[in-house]
Each structure stands twice: as structure tokens, then as C-alpha cells.
Design a protein around this motif. Structure first.
Motif, PDB file in Angstrom:
ATOM      1  N   SER B  17       0.844  -1.192   0.000  1.00 27.35           N
ATOM      2  CA  SER B  17       0.000   0.000   0.000  1.00 27.35           C
ATOM      3  C   SER B  17       0.875   1.237   0.000  1.00 27.35           C
ATOM      4  O   SER B  17       1.942   1.251   0.634  1.00 27.35           O
ATOM      5  CB  SER B  17      -0.905   0.020   1.238  1.00 27.35           C
ATOM      6  OG  SER B  17      -1.858  -1.003   1.188  1.00 27.35           O
ATOM      7  N   THR B  19       0.546   5.637   0.262  1.00 35.11           N
ATOM      8  CA  THR B  19      -0.306   6.797   0.531  1.00 35.11           C
ATOM      9  C   THR B  19       0.382   8.054   0.033  1.00 35.11           C
ATOM     10  O   THR B  19       1.558   8.283   0.318  1.00 35.11           O
ATOM     11  CB  THR B  19      -0.616   6.929   2.026  1.00 35.11           C
ATOM     12  OG1 THR B  19      -1.364   5.787   2.454  1.00 35.11           O
ATOM     13  CG2 THR B  19      -1.441   8.178   2.295  1.00 35.11           C
ATOM     14  N   ARG B  63      -9.370  -0.462  -4.658  1.00 39.88           N
ATOM     15  CA  ARG B  63      -8.016  -0.354  -4.123  1.00 39.88           C
ATOM     16  C   ARG B  63      -7.631   1.112  -3.909  1.00 39.88           C
ATOM     17  O   ARG B  63      -6.693   1.422  -3.186  1.00 39.88           O
ATOM     18  CB  ARG B  63      -7.010  -0.992  -5.085  1.00 39.88           C
ATOM     19  CG  ARG B  63      -7.292  -2.455  -5.355  1.00 39.88           C
ATOM     20  CD  ARG B  63      -6.235  -3.089  -6.252  1.00 39.88           C
ATOM     21  NE  ARG B  63      -6.228  -2.586  -7.613  1.00 39.88           N
ATOM     22  CZ  ARG B  63      -5.361  -1.706  -8.091  1.00 39.88           C
ATOM     23  NH1 ARG B  63      -4.412  -1.210  -7.290  1.00 39.88           N
ATOM     24  NH2 ARG B  63      -5.416  -1.309  -9.353  1.00 39.88           N
ATOM     25  N   THR B  76      -4.782   6.690  -0.942  1.00 38.35           N
ATOM     26  CA  THR B  76      -4.137   5.426  -0.644  1.00 38.35           C
ATOM     27  C   THR B  76      -4.432   4.433  -1.750  1.00 38.35           C
ATOM     28  O   THR B  76      -5.594   4.269  -2.149  1.00 38.35           O
ATOM     29  CB  THR B  76      -4.599   4.859   0.700  1.00 38.35           C
ATOM     30  OG1 THR B  76      -4.221   5.766   1.744  1.00 38.35           O
ATOM     31  CG2 THR B  76      -3.947   3.510   0.973  1.00 38.35           C
ATOM     32  N   SER B  78      -4.042   0.569  -2.368  1.00 34.99           N
ATOM     33  CA  SER B  78      -3.780  -0.703  -1.699  1.00 34.99           C
ATOM     34  C   SER B  78      -3.566  -1.794  -2.736  1.00 34.99           C
ATOM     35  O   SER B  78      -4.079  -1.700  -3.857  1.00 34.99           O
ATOM     36  CB  SER B  78      -4.963  -1.079  -0.807  1.00 34.99           C
ATOM     37  OG  SER B  78      -5.261  -0.037   0.100  1.00 34.99           O
TER      38      SER B  78
END
Lengths: 122, 110
Positions: B17, B19, B63, B76, B78
Motif C-alpha cells: 500500500s 499513501t 483499491r 491510498t 492498496s
């Protein structure tokens, strides 16, 4: 499908004016607000202007306010961007984009056209 | 100089992940819920992936998620996939019918 096709870009000398066009198809143009956004080479996006579906609301970005005019012709499914007194720093790809929702001048937009390159150079 | 501040680059391995932050002021990000994110691959037009801070347009994988805390918005991604490699741009309403953008973040999938 929704299609936006910009035209009018090219090489232009500093101080001259230019009018960009964006022809829309695949949706009811008269029900959507439209935006212009630009991207200088290797840089981020810069919002320039927006116009509501019926031209009753027009807004401009602070950095270009006073040097540009946005307009539309719903009978021709076309939105325009007139840029005056072009500067070298106006060199960029100019995108038109459709506001997200019908009848609302959203703060976001999609889709965008493929853009037209404006190069300001002597 | 862009009104909103984004890191120039971010990276992650497939499956991880990542960010990306977008920092503004109380006049833009902090003062409104009108934050959006765009994905742009080389030579292509930007594509809306998040609007109104955390909403996803139809067709955008879950995601991708958005959030906001104070004057900072975040995107974010993921379960990173190779196809997520792109530039990501944040935008916010800044009052007085004005929109502002960040400088963009280049996401690299290692």
C-alpha cells in the motif's frame, strides 16, 4: 461514447492571442458544465476556467484571470477558450473536460479530451 | 508553484500500500469537502479516480481510497499493481469559485 476533441493549438508568438475549441459528442452537451485545464511540460495540472451548462456561471483561475475568456455554443456542442497576450509560460497542453454531473458546475471533471499543445515562442 | 503540496514521488512494491499526501490550507483542503484526485499515465489525459474526498467513480477499483484530516488530503492505493504506475494529482475547491491543484506525484511500482 463521450468524446471531447480540442483544436486550435500550435506555435504562436508572445503577445498574440489564440482561441482554442473543444468539440463535444456522445452526451447532451447543453446539460453539462465544462472546464479548461492546462499542463506545462513536465509540470502539474493548472485549472483555468469553467462555464456552467447555460453560461450563467463563469469562473477563472487566479493566475490567468483577465487574460482569458471561456465561452460556449450549445448549438454547436463546442466550448472555447480565448487567451490574450500570450506569454512563454503559457506553453502547455490545454485540456477541456466535462463537469461531473448534469446541470451542476462541479469542482471535479471527467472525462478530459486528449489536449491541444500551445507553444509560445518567438 | 502549485497551491497544494504533494510529494514529487512515491513508490511501492506490488501488493503493498502507498499513501500520497496533498497539503493545503484552511482556505482550500481544510475548508471544504471538495477534494478530488486524478490519475494520469504518460501522454494521456487525466482521469478522475476520487471525488468529494473519498468517493469513487464507477469503474475505479476499490483499491483506491481517499481521506482527509485537517488541511491534508490523502490518496491510498492498496494492493499495488503495475498498472497503477502513473502521476497522481490532487485538487481542491478554494473558495470564490476557484479550483487549485497540487504539483503531482509520480508513483513508481518497483
Amino acid at each position: 461514447q463521450v468524446q471531447l476533441v480540442e483544436s486550435g493549438g500550435g506555435v504562436v508568438q508572445p503577445g498574440r492571442s489564440l482561441r482554442l475549441s473543444c468539440a463535444a459528442s456522445g452526451f447532451t452537451f447543453s446539460r453539462f458544465g465544462m472546464h479548461w485545464v492546462r499542463q506545462a511540460p513536465g509540470k502539474g495540472l493548472e485549472w483555468m476556467a469553467a462555464i456552467s451548462h447555460d453560461s450563467s456561471t463563469i469562473t477563472y483561475g487566479e493566475s490567468v484571470k483577465g487574460r482569458i475568456t471561456i465561452s460556449r455554443d450549445n448549438s454547436q456542442n463546442t466550448v472555447f477558450l480565448q487567451i490574450y497576450s500570450l506569454r512563454v509560460e503559457d506553453t502547455a497542453v490545454y485540456y477541456c473536460a466535462r463537469s461531473w454531473q448534469e446541470l451542476v458546475l462541479d469542482s471535479w471533471f471527467d472525462p478530459c479530451g486528449q489536449g491541444t499543445l500551445v507553444t509560445v515562442s518567438s | 508553484q502549485s497551491a497544494l503540496t504533494q510529494p514529487p514521488s512515491a513508490s511501492g512494491s506490488p501488493g503493498q500500500s502507498v499513501t500520497i499526501s496533498c497539503t493545503g490550507t484552511s482556505n482550500d483542503v481544510g475548508g471544504h469537502k471538495y477534494v478530488s484526485w486524478y490519475q494520469q499515465t504518460p501522454g494521456k489525459a487525466p482521469k478522475l479516480i476520487i471525488y468529494e474526498v473519498s468517493k469513487r467513480p464507477s469503474g475505479v477499483p476499490d483499491r483506491f481510497s481517499g481521506s482527509k484530516s485537517g488541511n491534508t488530503a490523502s490518496l491510498t492505493v492498496s494492493g499495488l499493481q503495475a498498472e497503477d504506475e502513473a502521476d497522481y494529482h490532487c485538487s481542491s475547491y478554494a473558495g470564490d469559485r476557484n479550483l487549485v491543484f497540487g504539483g503531482g506525484t509520480k508513483l513508481t511500482v518497483l
